[in-house]
Design a protein around this motif. Structure first.
Motif, PDB file in Angstrom:
ATOM      1  N   LYS A   1       0.865  -1.188   0.000  1.00 50.74           N
ATOM      2  CA  LYS A   1       0.000   0.000   0.000  1.00 50.74           C
ATOM      3  C   LYS A   1       0.895   1.229   0.000  1.00 50.74           C
ATOM      4  O   LYS A   1       1.686   1.433   0.919  1.00 50.74           O
TER       5      LYS A   1
ATOM      6  N   ASP B   1      -2.633  10.329   3.417  1.00 49.82           N
ATOM      7  CA  ASP B   1      -4.019   9.907   3.616  1.00 49.82           C
ATOM      8  C   ASP B   1      -4.757  10.927   4.486  1.00 49.82           C
ATOM      9  O   ASP B   1      -4.683  10.891   5.702  1.00 49.82           O
TER      10      ASP B   1
ATOM     11  N   ASP C   1       1.762   6.681   5.372  1.00 53.70           N
ATOM     12  CA  ASP C   1       0.754   5.704   4.949  1.00 53.70           C
ATOM     13  C   ASP C   1       1.186   4.969   3.665  1.00 53.70           C
ATOM     14  O   ASP C   1       0.440   4.150   3.137  1.00 53.70           O
TER      15      ASP C   1
ATOM     16  N   GLU D   1      -9.299   3.540   2.356  1.00 56.16           N
ATOM     17  CA  GLU D   1      -8.810   3.608   0.973  1.00 56.16           C
ATOM     18  C   GLU D   1      -7.733   2.588   0.658  1.00 56.16           C
ATOM     19  O   GLU D   1      -7.569   2.184  -0.496  1.00 56.16           O
TER      20      GLU D   1
ATOM     21  N   THR E   1      -0.186  -0.203   5.975  1.00 60.36           N
ATOM     22  CA  THR E   1      -0.602   0.507   7.193  1.00 60.36           C
ATOM     23  C   THR E   1      -2.124   0.636   7.059  1.00 60.36           C
ATOM     24  O   THR E   1      -2.633   1.687   6.729  1.00 60.36           O
TER      25      THR E   1
END
Ligand code: BES
Ligand code: MN
Ligand code: ZN
Length: 519
Positions: free
Chosen positions: A281, A286, A304, A365, A391
């Motif tokens: 990711k 974020d 993030d 997300e 995360t």
């Protein structure tokens, strides 16, 4: 300036600081005894005087007496005979660095004694001291322009004195490549989001081509062609273009060759003959999107992209030490912003897998990004196993705190391997439940309007996030998900991990690959 580390045959140094071992029960190692002799019994007196007893990790710092050219003597507890673990040795290396960096001392010599009271061969133990030292010496200070010299770490070089220094140098070289991977990851997660946006992160990964990694970067146009509606929806509110980063390290010399087949037999119950895949990711910031996060602590969301950071650092470690394995790393890089073009709660997106997702909360997300990155990875590479890192949830911090990452896995053998690798390198993972499709936790994310929704209710938030990801894993593919939200950033120093970005995951997966796919 990175710490300079070298190895040499044992000889007490004439200048600088010198560290010698003391076994539990105040028993001096040969080097400590030699120093004791040349200082007229100072060492023996020092260990008799106080609480220092030689327990693992204890350090007693003495200013060297007149007549000795050295500046300092550090007595290091190495514990009960035969009991020093590899991780203890790393921690000692790290603690010595931390101790000396504030003193003004510039050089340290560590004496590694060749006595049978140790479980490691001296050269190996020396390499572990060096590894711990390098990991602890890390500092992200490139934006500090006004620091006074006295506030900067002072230690510049370490000499490790050990039997077989050539063997130690070789053992250390491989370990230092892994440390370089960890440090690369720490740098990436420490950079602020105005510097590391999706294109910049992809450009950092592109540098790995120097090591022989093949790097492919796709933009939004290509992702749209691939049908990645879930990932693209997350990025649509940002002025920064989303990127899909694909890195390949082919260390067996020919995918599908005999080496690749041989290792396949050792993997988890794998059907796929392709590479081992890592998926990260990479949300470079974020905000939560339209479901915006509260202001307090939002700055943390610069890290993030920690999952992608680990995948990139891992590729650097594996390529750096020329690991005999075929690996791919795939990262979805996107910024989650609120704006007039941002996706709204209630929007329904179509993922590359064809499954539709109702976006109830735009702050959930990461799973949307991973859904398309995971599907792409399976369709493209038919991997023999996949590990994703993210995360992903605040809930994992509530469940496990900051010492263990959450592990979710559809294959018991793979799960055991990952737990063992984590213990071995001091990056532990703790397994949490994963339900079959259609059962218990999985039902929580059924939607009235689409194939699924992107959040369950608050209960078991890390588990329902994993259930969501599992809906994008093809039948028969061994898969593990590591939720590293609690371990990516540290607010306290540890012996080999200074506070800040930890790089947690790089050493774990490097070890997992070495133990299960390279032999
Ligand atoms: N990036 C966050 C998770 C996170 C939180 C990482 C704290 C590190 C520290 C993730 O995108 C997120 O916002 N998750 C939500 C999910 C919720 C909306 C279901 C969360 O954990 O609150
Ligand atoms: Mn979020
Ligand atoms: Zn996030």
């Amino acid at each position: 300036m990175p710490l300079k580390i070298s190895f040499a045959a044992p000889k007490l140094p004439k200048t600088g600081a010198v560290a010698v071992g003391v076994l539990e029960g105040r028993k001096l190692s040969p080097s400590a005894a030699a120093l004791d002799k040349s200082t007229g019994g100072l060492i023996a007196r020092a260990v008799k005087q106080g609480r220092f007893s030689g327990k693992t990790g204890q350090i007693l710092e003495l200013v060297a007496p007149g007549g000795l050219g050295n500046s300092r003597i550090l007595l290091v507890g190495v514990g009960k005979p035969g009991a020093l673990k590899d991780l203890d040795a790393e921690s000692i290396g790290g603690s010595l660095v931390a101790r000396l960096n504030g003193t003004g001392e510039q050089s340290l010599t560590i004496m590694v004694d060749s006595v049978e009271e140790f479980s490691q061969a001296p050269a190996h133990r020396g390499a572990l001291y060096a590894l711990g030292a390098s990991l602890r010496a890390y500092r992200f200070d490139k934006y500090k322009t006004k620091e006074k010299p006295d506030d900067k770490p002072s230690l510049k070089s370490i000499t490790v004195m050990t039997a077989n220094p050539a063997v130690a140098t070789r053992a250390s070289a491989a370990l230092q490549k892994v440390a370089e991977g960890v440090i690369f990851t720490r740098d990436l997660v420490s950079e602020p989001a105005n510097i590391i946006h999706p294109k910049a992160l992809a450009a950092e990964a592109k540098n790995l081509e120097k090591l022989g990694v093949k790097v492919q970067i796709m933009g939004e146009r290509e992702m749209r062609k691939l049908g990645m509606g879930a990932l693209l929806g997350v990025g649509q509110g940002s002025a920064e273009e989303a990127q899909l980063l694909v890195m390949r390290w082919n260390g067996t010399g020919g995918a599908g060759g005999s080496a690749a087949k041989k290792v396949a037999a050792k993997g988890p119950s794998a059907k796929g003959q392709g590479p081992v895949a890592f998926v990260g990711k990479g949300v470079t910031f974020d905000t939560g999107g339209i479901s915006i996060k509260p202001a307090g602590g939002m700055e943390d969301m610069k890290w993030d992209m920690g999952g992608a950071g680990v995948v990139i650092g891992l590729m650097r470690a594996l390529a750096g030490r020329k690991a005999k394995v075929d690996v791919v790393g795939v990262c979805g890089l996107v910024e989650n912003m609120p704006s007039g073009t941002a996706q709204r709660p209630g929007d329904i997106v179509t993922s590359m897998s064809g499954q539709t997702i109702e976006v109830i909360n735009t702050d959930a997300e990461g799973r949307l990004v991973l859904a398309d990155a995971l599907w792409y990875t399976q369709e493209t590479f038919k991997p023999r196993a996949i590990v994703d890192l993210a995360t992903l949830t605040g809930a994992i911090i509530i469940a496990l705190g900051h010492d263990h990452a959450g592990l979710f896995c559809n294959d018991d053998k793979m799960s055991d391997q990952l737990i063992a690798a984590g213990k071995g390198v001091g990056e532990p993972v703790w397994r949490l439940p994963l339900a079959e499709l259609g059962e218990s936790y999985d039902k929580e994310i059924n939607s009235d309007a689409a194939d699924m929704k992107n959040v369950g209710n608050r209960a078991g938030g890390s588990i329902t996030a994993a259930q969501f990801l599992q809906r994008f894993i093809q039948k028969g593919t061994p898969w593990a998900h590591l939720d590293i939200a609690g371990t990516t950033w540290a607010s306290k120093d540890k012996p080999t991990v200074p506070k800040g970005g930890t790089g947690f995951g790089v050493r774990l997966l490097d070890r997992w690959v070495a133990e299960n796919y390279e032999k």
